[in-house]
Design a protein around this motif. Structure first.
Motif, short mmCIF file in Angstrom:
data_model
loop_
_atom_site.label_atom_id
_atom_site.label_comp_id
_atom_site.label_asym_id
_atom_site.label_seq_id
_atom_site.Cartn_x
_atom_site.Cartn_y
_atom_site.Cartn_z
N SER A 33 2.38 -44.73 -18.81
CA SER A 33 3.14 -45.52 -19.85
C SER A 33 4.21 -45.23 -19.95
CB SER A 33 2.29 -45.27 -21.25
OG SER A 33 2.50 -46.56 -22.15
N ARG A 34 5.14 -44.34 -20.03
CA ARG A 34 6.54 -44.12 -19.81
C ARG A 34 7.18 -44.81 -18.39
NH1 ARG A 34 10.10 -40.55 -21.86
NH2 ARG A 34 8.87 -40.80 -23.85
N ILE A 35 6.42 -44.61 -17.46
CA ILE A 35 7.41 -45.21 -16.37
C ILE A 35 6.59 -46.98 -16.66
CG2 ILE A 35 6.61 -45.42 -13.76
CD1 ILE A 35 5.64 -42.61 -13.79
N GLY A 36 6.51 -46.79 -16.55
CA GLY A 36 5.37 -48.41 -16.73
C GLY A 36 6.87 -49.39 -17.64
N LYS A 37 7.02 -48.90 -19.09
CA LYS A 37 7.54 -48.88 -20.13
C LYS A 37 9.40 -49.13 -19.24
CE LYS A 37 9.78 -47.44 -25.37
NZ LYS A 37 9.12 -46.96 -25.97
N ASN A 38 9.25 -47.78 -19.20
CA ASN A 38 11.21 -48.01 -18.60
C ASN A 38 11.47 -48.65 -17.57
OD1 ASN A 38 11.96 -46.00 -19.81
ND2 ASN A 38 11.64 -44.70 -18.63
N ALA A 39 10.60 -49.29 -16.68
CA ALA A 39 10.25 -50.85 -15.68
C ALA A 39 10.42 -51.80 -15.84
CB ALA A 39 9.14 -50.50 -14.45
N ASP A 130 12.99 -36.61 -29.81
CA ASP A 130 12.12 -36.91 -29.51
C ASP A 130 12.30 -37.84 -29.92
OD1 ASP A 130 9.66 -38.73 -28.92
OD2 ASP A 130 8.11 -37.82 -29.91
N GLY A 131 12.12 -39.52 -29.35
CA GLY A 131 12.87 -40.71 -30.27
C GLY A 131 12.29 -41.31 -30.49
N ASP A 132 10.75 -41.47 -29.44
CA ASP A 132 9.80 -42.21 -29.01
C ASP A 132 8.18 -42.16 -30.19
OD1 ASP A 132 9.55 -40.87 -27.00
OD2 ASP A 132 9.99 -42.56 -25.65
N ALA A 137 11.23 -34.85 -25.11
CA ALA A 137 12.09 -35.01 -25.34
C ALA A 137 13.13 -35.45 -23.63
CB ALA A 137 13.48 -34.06 -25.78
N ASP A 138 13.03 -36.67 -23.49
CA ASP A 138 13.46 -37.38 -22.15
C ASP A 138 14.67 -37.06 -22.27
OD1 ASP A 138 13.40 -38.18 -19.65
OD2 ASP A 138 11.59 -39.62 -19.62
N ARG A 139 15.95 -36.91 -21.00
CA ARG A 139 16.70 -36.96 -21.29
C ARG A 139 16.69 -38.25 -20.08
NH1 ARG A 139 21.80 -35.32 -18.36
NH2 ARG A 139 20.44 -35.28 -16.50
N THR A 140 16.12 -39.07 -20.02
CA THR A 140 16.30 -40.47 -18.81
C THR A 140 15.89 -41.26 -19.44
OG1 THR A 140 13.92 -40.11 -18.19
CG2 THR A 140 16.21 -39.12 -16.68
N SER A 141 15.45 -41.04 -21.20
CA SER A 141 14.86 -42.16 -22.02
C SER A 141 16.29 -42.45 -23.23
CB SER A 141 13.63 -41.49 -22.86
OG SER A 141 13.33 -42.25 -24.12
N ASP A 142 15.61 -44.21 -22.64
CA ASP A 142 16.65 -44.40 -23.57
C ASP A 142 16.66 -44.43 -25.33
OD1 ASP A 142 17.86 -46.32 -22.23
OD2 ASP A 142 17.11 -48.10 -22.41
N ASP A 143 15.66 -43.92 -26.25
CA ASP A 143 15.21 -43.37 -27.16
C ASP A 143 15.85 -42.38 -27.36
OD1 ASP A 143 12.72 -46.15 -26.04
OD2 ASP A 143 12.88 -46.41 -28.21
#
Length: 351
Positions: A33-39, A130-132, A137-143
């Motif tokens: 889901s995260r991969i799809g969301k980021n894409a 964890d912002g989302d 706590a993903d260092r490549t996540s905008d949130d």
């Protein structure tokens, strides 16, 4: 002894399983889901990133009580630093400009610099959060990137003064604090993110001429290079802000005479020199927009305050890029040509 073989086999099997390439394992629904969301976000950001950023800022503002324009200012400052240092600060998210190095994210003593567990990151005093709400706590996540930085700064308070203290504690750099304060004021004044339109520094259709003069020699006050483009024009011709920005400097300079300096959201400092005077309604700290008159062409400079007439009337226009601890001049001629052509096109189209 009968238990030894099964236990050994189990250990070997476990070790073999751990050694399998990650690509052979199926990703969890949350990861997919995260991969799809980021894409999806990256695809949208390629067309128009500003609505996505504004949505992120407003969502985070609701969650932290930090005004959206402060969040936008931090993100834009981070983006400006990454643009001038792309190798040292690669883009981590899909649309935000925040860069946090692995050690700061996970904690200096954390043996796993790629740690994404909020609990262990907190244990090692890292700033990753964890912002989302997905438990990572993903260092490549905008949130996660934006929330981690903003929440760290906001820990000192959300009033303007307290937030500025938090900025200093995070960056340990007065210039960084000043830039973010300036950016926040610009965003707050106009209430939008789309603030990158430009105007030519003198009115189109008037009498002026210019060539690329950046880097040529100058001798007054000692040998030096020319850090700008000279636009020769009639004395008293209006001089306009080329950008949305904030007046950072206004007054006399022995070299530039009556001059004004304006900071924009790209973290460029626009320098207008040799003026005959300023618009009396403009003061240091004021917010300006493209095309707004800030002064008039003159021939001031090369001496004590009031010195004038040592050279033909012209506007010296220079631009400097902030690199964090210092600023560097670069040739403004290509930008001037681009802005001039764009404004002529707008005039012809009646926009």
């Amino acid at each position: 002894m009968k238990l030894t073989i099964p236990i050994a086999a189990a250990l070997i099997a476990a070790l073999l399983l751990m050694a399998l390439p990650v690509s052979n394992a199926k990703a969890s629904p949350a990861i997919m889901s995260r991969i799809g969301k980021n894409a999806d976000r990256m695809a949208a950001a390629e067309t128009d990133p500003l609505p996505i950023r504004r949505s992120l800022y407003e969502k985070l503002s609701l969650f932290t009580d930090v005004p959206w324009y402060w969040i936008a200012a931090i993100d834009q400052y981070e983006r400006s630093m990454s643009k001038v240092k792309p190798k040292a600060r690669p883009m981590l998210g899909s649309t935000v400009g925040v860069f946090i190095d692995p050690e700061r994210w996970a904690g200096m003593l954390n043996p796993n610099s790629e740690d994404s567990s909020p609990a262990s990151i907190r244990f090692f005093n890292g700033i990753g959060r964890d912002g989302d709400g997905n438990g990572q706590a993903d260092r490549t996540s905008d949130d996660d990137l934006l929330y981690s930085l903003v929440s760290r700064v906001a820990a000192y308070g959300i009033s303007d003064d307290d937030f500025s203290i938090g900025l200093w504690e995070y960056y340990q750099n007065n210039r960084a604090v000043q830039r973010i304060q300036q950016f926040a004021r610009i965003y707050a004044a106009f209430g939008k993110l789309d603030l990158f339109e430009h105007a030519f520094p003198v009115p189109i259709g008037t009498h002026y001429s210019y060539n690329s003069t950046w880097g040529t020699g100058r001798s007054w006050g000692g040998r030096r290079t020319h850090e700008g483009t000279d636009i020769f024009a009639d004395h008293g011709l209006p001089v306009r802000s080329v950008c949305y920005g904030i007046v950072e400097v206004k007054g006399w300079n022995p070299y530039g005479g009556w001059r004004i300096g304006i900071r924009d959201l790209n973290n460029f400092y626009h320098y207008y020199a040799h003026l005959s005077g300023f618009d009396k309604t403009i003061s240091t700290g004021d917010i300006v927009k493209p095309g707004q008159v800030v002064g008039w062409v003159g021939s001031s400079g090369y001496g004590k305050p009031g010195t004038s007439g040592k050279f033909p009337p012209h506007l010296h226009y220079g631009v400097y890029s902030d690199r964090g601890l210092m600023e560097w001049s670069f040739d403004p001629y290509p930008m001037l040509r681009r802005w001039e052509q764009a404004e002529r096109k707008r005039i012809r189209s009646g926009k």
